[in-house]
Design a protein around this motif. Structure first.
Motif, short mmCIF file in Angstrom:
data_model
loop_
_atom_site.label_atom_id
_atom_site.label_comp_id
_atom_site.label_asym_id
_atom_site.label_seq_id
_atom_site.Cartn_x
_atom_site.Cartn_y
_atom_site.Cartn_z
N CYS A 37 14.82 -8.98 -0.47
CA CYS A 37 15.38 -7.88 -1.55
C CYS A 37 16.96 -7.82 -1.07
CB CYS A 37 14.84 -6.70 -1.77
SG CYS A 37 15.42 -5.47 -2.87
N ALA A 38 17.68 -8.65 -2.61
CA ALA A 38 19.36 -8.29 -2.88
C ALA A 38 19.55 -7.46 -3.75
CB ALA A 38 19.04 -9.51 -2.98
N ASN A 39 18.89 -6.88 -3.76
CA ASN A 39 19.05 -5.71 -5.40
C ASN A 39 19.48 -4.51 -4.17
OD1 ASN A 39 19.33 -3.89 -6.75
ND2 ASN A 39 17.94 -4.14 -8.09
N GLU A 40 21.05 -3.76 -3.84
CA GLU A 40 21.95 -2.93 -2.82
C GLU A 40 21.41 -1.44 -3.78
OE1 GLU A 40 25.82 -2.05 -4.31
OE2 GLU A 40 25.76 -3.12 -6.02
N TYR A 41 20.55 -1.31 -4.96
CA TYR A 41 19.57 -0.76 -5.29
C TYR A 41 18.13 -0.29 -4.83
CZ TYR A 41 23.89 -0.74 -7.62
OH TYR A 41 25.35 -0.22 -8.44
N HIS A 78 1.08 -1.77 -0.32
CA HIS A 78 0.33 0.20 -0.29
C HIS A 78 0.94 1.50 0.32
CE1 HIS A 78 -3.18 -2.22 0.67
NE2 HIS A 78 -3.03 -2.81 1.68
N THR A 79 1.97 0.89 -0.17
CA THR A 79 3.00 2.43 -0.35
C THR A 79 2.68 2.83 -1.57
OG1 THR A 79 5.29 0.70 -1.18
CG2 THR A 79 4.40 1.19 1.82
N ASP A 80 3.42 4.34 -1.70
CA ASP A 80 3.63 4.70 -2.55
C ASP A 80 4.61 4.34 -3.99
OD1 ASP A 80 1.98 6.59 -1.30
OD2 ASP A 80 2.90 7.68 -1.18
N MET A 81 5.68 3.98 -2.94
CA MET A 81 6.29 2.49 -4.25
C MET A 81 6.29 1.81 -4.22
SD MET A 81 9.60 3.14 -4.96
CE MET A 81 10.81 3.63 -3.79
N ALA A 82 5.52 1.29 -4.46
CA ALA A 82 4.05 -0.15 -4.87
C ALA A 82 3.68 0.05 -5.81
CB ALA A 82 3.59 -0.85 -3.80
N ALA A 83 2.29 1.35 -5.66
CA ALA A 83 1.68 2.12 -6.43
C ALA A 83 2.38 2.54 -7.70
CB ALA A 83 0.77 2.69 -6.10
N ALA A 84 3.34 3.11 -7.82
CA ALA A 84 3.59 3.21 -8.72
C ALA A 84 5.01 2.71 -9.93
CB ALA A 84 4.88 4.72 -8.56
N ALA A 85 4.84 1.26 -9.50
CA ALA A 85 6.07 -0.01 -9.32
C ALA A 85 5.11 -0.45 -10.74
CB ALA A 85 6.24 -1.26 -8.94
N ALA A 86 5.46 -1.34 -11.67
CA ALA A 86 4.84 -1.93 -12.66
C ALA A 86 4.84 -3.32 -12.58
CB ALA A 86 5.73 -2.05 -13.66
N ALA A 123 7.33 -10.41 -6.15
CA ALA A 123 7.36 -12.20 -6.06
C ALA A 123 8.05 -12.66 -7.74
CB ALA A 123 5.85 -12.41 -5.96
N THR A 124 7.80 -11.60 -8.46
CA THR A 124 8.82 -12.08 -10.11
C THR A 124 9.46 -11.46 -10.34
OG1 THR A 124 7.03 -9.70 -10.89
CG2 THR A 124 6.00 -12.05 -10.77
N CYS A 125 10.11 -10.73 -9.25
CA CYS A 125 11.59 -10.40 -9.23
C CYS A 125 13.02 -11.12 -8.73
CB CYS A 125 11.72 -9.24 -8.06
SG CYS A 125 13.63 -8.00 -8.69
N GLY A 126 13.82 -11.12 -10.73
CA GLY A 126 14.97 -11.87 -9.75
C GLY A 126 15.72 -11.39 -8.43
N PHE A 127 15.94 -10.61 -8.04
CA PHE A 127 16.52 -10.07 -6.27
C PHE A 127 15.82 -10.69 -5.31
CE2 PHE A 127 17.91 -6.27 -10.23
CZ PHE A 127 19.32 -7.42 -9.79
N TYR A 128 14.71 -11.17 -5.48
CA TYR A 128 13.66 -11.58 -3.97
C TYR A 128 14.36 -12.94 -4.21
CZ TYR A 128 9.21 -12.39 -1.81
OH TYR A 128 8.22 -13.29 -1.31
N GLY A 171 10.74 0.69 -9.17
CA GLY A 171 11.49 0.50 -10.44
C GLY A 171 12.74 -0.45 -10.50
N ALA A 172 13.26 -0.50 -9.63
CA ALA A 172 14.41 -1.46 -9.60
C ALA A 172 14.20 -3.06 -9.52
CB ALA A 172 15.48 -1.28 -8.65
N HIS A 173 13.13 -3.20 -10.67
CA HIS A 173 12.58 -4.56 -10.63
C HIS A 173 13.57 -4.67 -11.33
CE1 HIS A 173 10.26 -8.32 -11.63
NE2 HIS A 173 10.29 -8.29 -10.85
#
Length: 263
Positions: free
Chosen positions: A206-210, A175-183, A187-192, A224-226
């Protein structure tokens, strides 16, 4: 025979109450009121001029008895009045501690009956020796420790549900703004990296340093770093063409009156 209560005499004994305070080393202010306190007792209230006790009052309880004119000082106490400065209600330390309060060197022990924890099935009390290359099969505690089963207490269903709700409602929930703006969702991310056990379907790390590196994120959180986000096409700014600074011509400007030449 019933003896009548001589209330007027006790209500009028303001000087007796004031003298009791003075004899006790206090300096009472103006007399505020007198109230009946049951049978054969009256409370007198005086202003209290004490540093740090704004709005407080002295209370002196005077008592009488049947068949005598004597007046007894039963009690003297300092009481808060309307609008007086009061200390906050005492709260046990384990109810005052909040997330983020723990600092290096602090010790925060869980209560023996903490509902977030339950006893483990294996609790032999044996010492774990993980530095040994050979394990004696008879040392059940050692084997349990190697398998991760030797902890004295485990997370209870209530503790697990509380944590899941905090994470779901937190900064890395859906329910965060970041999640709402993400495409895409995490669950489908390689860094997950999904969690193990009952929380696996709903949470991972999350294993994405960015991005949310090292944080527990909800499976339907996103940013946005999916790993499947495509890089923007084209060169330069997507809104404007790149500026060709090679078209500039450098010339010398003649010096004006009283000035030097400027390249």
């Amino acid at each position: 025979m019933t003896l009548a209560f001589d209330g007027d005499r006790l209500l009028a004994a303001v000087d007796v109450a004031r003298t009791a305070l003075v004899d006790d080393g206090q300096q009472p202010g103006a007399h505020l009121e007198s109230t009946l306190e049951g049978d054969w007792a009256v409370a007198h209230y005086f202003e209290a001029d004490l540093a740090g006790y704004r709005g407080w009052q002295w209370c002196v309880v005077l008592a009488g008895s049947p068949g005598t004119d004597d007046i007894t000082v039963s009690e003297m106490v300092l009481l808060p009045g309307e609008g007086s400065l009061l200390a906050p209600n005492w709260v046990p330390w384990n109810e005052r501690v909040a997330a983020g309060d723990l600092t290096p060197g602090d010790v925060l022990a869980a209560d023996p009956d903490d509902r977030r924890l339950v006893p483990n099935q294996i609790d032999t009390g044996d010492e774990f020796r993980f530095d040994s290359e050979e394990v004696d099969p008879d040392e059940i505690g050692q084997i349990a420790g190697e398998l991760g089963l030797g902890r004295r207490r485990l997370l209870s269903p209530e503790g697990r549900d509380d944590a899941a709700q905090r994470w779901y409602d937190g900064d890395f929930g859906p329910h965060t703004d970041m999640a709402a703006a993400a495409a895409f969702s995490c669950a489908t991310c390689g860094f997950y990296i999904p969690l193990a056990g009952a929380l696996r379907p709903a949470f991972g790390v999350c294993a994405n340093e960015y991005a949310a590196d090292g944080h527990v994120v909800a499976a339907d959180y996103g940013c946005g770093a999916h790993s499947d986000v495509a890089a923007p096409a084209g060169n330069g700014s997507p809104a404007y063409d790149a500026y060709d600074d090679g078209a500039l011509e450098i010339v010398s400007v003649a010096a004006g009156a009283g000035g030097d030449a400027t390249p």
